[in-house]
Design a protein around this motif. Structure first.
Motif, PDB file in Angstrom:
ATOM      1  N   ARG A 108       0.830  -1.218   0.000  1.00  0.00           N
ATOM      2  CA  ARG A 108       0.000   0.000   0.000  1.00  0.00           C
ATOM      3  C   ARG A 108       0.860   1.262   0.000  1.00  0.00           C
ATOM      4  O   ARG A 108       0.613   2.187  -0.766  1.00  0.00           O
ATOM      5  N   PHE A 148       2.416  -2.265  13.057  1.00  0.00           N
ATOM      6  CA  PHE A 148       1.792  -1.190  12.288  1.00  0.00           C
ATOM      7  C   PHE A 148       0.712  -1.765  11.360  1.00  0.00           C
ATOM      8  O   PHE A 148      -0.393  -1.224  11.242  1.00  0.00           O
ATOM      9  N   GLN A 152      -2.699  -0.387  12.563  1.00  0.00           N
ATOM     10  CA  GLN A 152      -2.941   0.876  11.846  1.00  0.00           C
ATOM     11  C   GLN A 152      -3.400   0.625  10.409  1.00  0.00           C
ATOM     12  O   GLN A 152      -4.496   0.995  10.015  1.00  0.00           O
ATOM     13  N   CYS A 153      -2.554  -0.054   9.656  1.00  0.00           N
ATOM     14  CA  CYS A 153      -2.879  -0.309   8.251  1.00  0.00           C
ATOM     15  C   CYS A 153      -3.549  -1.692   8.168  1.00  0.00           C
ATOM     16  O   CYS A 153      -3.007  -2.635   7.612  1.00  0.00           O
ATOM     17  N   PRO A 158      -8.275   0.738   7.014  1.00  0.00           N
ATOM     18  CA  PRO A 158      -7.082   1.270   7.683  1.00  0.00           C
ATOM     19  C   PRO A 158      -7.334   2.723   8.087  1.00  0.00           C
ATOM     20  O   PRO A 158      -8.093   3.426   7.419  1.00  0.00           O
ATOM     21  N   ASP A 159      -6.688   3.118   9.175  1.00  0.00           N
ATOM     22  CA  ASP A 159      -6.950   4.449   9.712  1.00  0.00           C
ATOM     23  C   ASP A 159      -6.009   5.478   9.068  1.00  0.00           C
ATOM     24  O   ASP A 159      -5.044   5.927   9.686  1.00  0.00           O
ATOM     25  N   CYS A 160      -6.297   5.863   7.822  1.00  0.00           N
ATOM     26  CA  CYS A 160      -5.433   6.803   7.101  1.00  0.00           C
ATOM     27  C   CYS A 160      -5.458   8.188   7.758  1.00  0.00           C
ATOM     28  O   CYS A 160      -4.473   8.922   7.731  1.00  0.00           O
ATOM     29  N   CYS A 163      -2.873   8.389  10.351  1.00  0.00           N
ATOM     30  CA  CYS A 163      -1.620   7.696  10.018  1.00  0.00           C
ATOM     31  C   CYS A 163      -0.474   8.679   9.796  1.00  0.00           C
ATOM     32  O   CYS A 163      -0.618   9.652   9.037  1.00  0.00           O
ATOM     33  N   ASN A 166       0.516   9.282   6.064  1.00  0.00           N
ATOM     34  CA  ASN A 166      -0.512   9.607   5.066  1.00  0.00           C
ATOM     35  C   ASN A 166      -0.115  10.683   4.043  1.00  0.00           C
ATOM     36  O   ASN A 166      -0.761  10.838   3.027  1.00  0.00           O
ATOM     37  N   CYS A 169       2.147   8.121   1.547  1.00  0.00           N
ATOM     38  CA  CYS A 169       1.639   6.801   1.170  1.00  0.00           C
ATOM     39  C   CYS A 169       0.832   6.871  -0.123  1.00  0.00           C
ATOM     40  O   CYS A 169      -0.058   7.712  -0.268  1.00  0.00           O
ATOM     41  N   SER A 171      -1.377   4.900  -1.198  1.00  0.00           N
ATOM     42  CA  SER A 171      -2.768   4.435  -1.089  1.00  0.00           C
ATOM     43  C   SER A 171      -3.614   5.242  -0.106  1.00  0.00           C
ATOM     44  O   SER A 171      -4.796   4.934   0.083  1.00  0.00           O
ATOM     45  N   ALA A 172      -3.007   6.241   0.527  1.00  0.00           N
ATOM     46  CA  ALA A 172      -3.733   6.973   1.572  1.00  0.00           C
ATOM     47  C   ALA A 172      -5.062   7.507   1.057  1.00  0.00           C
ATOM     48  O   ALA A 172      -5.123   8.084  -0.035  1.00  0.00           O
TER      49      ALA A 172
HETATM   50  S1  SF4 Z   1      -1.988   6.077   4.929  1.00  0.00           S
HETATM   51 FE1  SF4 Z   1      -1.224   4.270   3.856  1.00  0.00          FE
HETATM   52  S2  SF4 Z   1       0.013   3.222   5.394  1.00  0.00           S
HETATM   53 FE2  SF4 Z   1      -1.289   4.684   6.484  1.00  0.00          FE
HETATM   54  S3  SF4 Z   1      -3.093   3.518   7.071  1.00  0.00           S
HETATM   55 FE3  SF4 Z   1      -3.540   4.540   5.109  1.00  0.00          FE
HETATM   56  S4  SF4 Z   1      -3.016   3.005   3.545  1.00  0.00           S
HETATM   57 FE4  SF4 Z   1      -2.052   2.343   5.448  1.00  0.00          FE
END
Ligand code: SF4
Length: 300
Positions: A108, A148, A152-153, A158-160, A163, A166, A169, A171-172
């Motif tokens: 991700r 993590f 988190q992910c 996932p808790d972007c 994060c 973010n 990333c 995929s955020a």
């Molecule tokens: S920002 Fe990226 S690494 Fe962070 S929780 Fe979202 S997808 Fe996962």
């Protein structure tokens, strides 16, 4: 602990170190006692491998656990993941662990859609993780990236928002990418199996078999079994057995439809009957499916 939750495994771990506080004691134990302690946890090849590894360490390393990755990965049942985990956690060596959590975080974060279940994909992710792990405190890095991924992910949602990654990333806040990554090529096929078990007693004895072939639950004990390709009562005992319990038992790659019958037959074509003293039944290591049946039958 792969595929097993810590709260599920903890009691087993404590029982193991209580029974075998020293590696050589585990090596010297007989296999049945080891399997008995493992009973109920599943993935019994791990118990057998743990035992064989202890013997290997006793015989080849004088009872002292090897301290290099190259030696550790040669031990029975230890692959790259476990070897990296032991090397870093126990010996502070720089080897990156790549488990399901790590695949998810890396795919991700970097937006990598290479499937994780191919040789090529595994190599790419292992090399990437190896390039990220620092010289100092590699164990902390390994623990942190796995944790993590676990908290988190997470696989879903996932808790972007909270994060720390973010901003960088790939995929955020991108639900499509989050859902897609990590990519898996092959879907696991589930095999359906039909197990017909016979509960047979005679004069204080009960029929019990050991699974000796390469298959699930190798070396564990169970009632005499006829496996077929459907749920119909096998012809060998169709007219002389009574169905008393049926259940579906789910393993990672197999669904086992199990049928338990009572019968007075003492001989059945194609089945070798061995009887044990009924009062000793609970001394034998058995699998969870057998356990379920015994739990329902208080007289056993
Ligand atoms: S920002 Fe990226 S690494 Fe962070 S929780 Fe979202 S997808 Fe996962």
């Amino acid at each position: 602990m792969q595929q097993t939750r810590v709260d599920q495994g903890m009691n087993y771990y404590l029982k193991f170190i209580e029974n075998y506080p020293v590696l050589n004691q585990l090596a010297d134990a007989d296999e049945e006692s080891v399997l008995k302690l493992w009973q109920g946890l599943g993935y019994y090849s791990r118990a057998r491998n743990l035992h064989k590894t202890a013997q290997q360490v006793r015989d080849e390393y004088g009872g002292e656990f090897p301290k290099t990755y190259a030696e550790i990965i040669q031990l029975k049942g230890i692959g790259p993941y476990t070897a990296a985990a032991i090397s870093s956690f126990a010996f502070d060596l720089k080897h990156a662990v790549v488990d399901g959590n790590v695949y998810r975080v890396l795919s991700r974060y970097y937006g990598i859609d290479e499937p994780i279940d191919t040789g090529k994909g595994k190599k790419i992710f292992q090399e990437l993780a190896d390039s990220l792990i620092p010289e100092s405190d590699p164990a902390l890095f390994n623990q942190a990236i796995m944790e993590f991924g676990a908290i988190q992910c997470t696989p879903n949602n996932p808790d972007c928002e909270s994060c720390v990654l973010n901003q960088s990333c790939r995929s955020a806040f991108n639900p499509e990418l989050i859902k897609k990554l990590p990519v898996k090529k092959g879907k696991t096929t589930i095999r359906k199996r039909y197990f017909h078990y016979l509960h047979i007693e005679k004069e204080g004895e009960i029929a019990l078999d050991q699974r000796t072939h390469k298959d699930v639950w190798e070396k564990l004990y169970e009632f005499p079994l006829i496996e077929s390709d459907n749920d119909a009562v096998p012809s060998e005992f169709r007219d002389s057995a009574l169905l008393c319990y049926q259940t579906k038992h789910i393993l990672s790659h197999q669904h086992i439809y199990a049928f338990f019958y009572r019968t007075d037959l003492k001989e059945i074509k194609g089945l070798e009957m061995k009887f044990i003293d009924k009062s000793k039944l609970h001394d034998y290591p058995i699998h969870r499916l057998m356990e379920k049946y015994l739990e329902r039958n208080s007289e056993l």
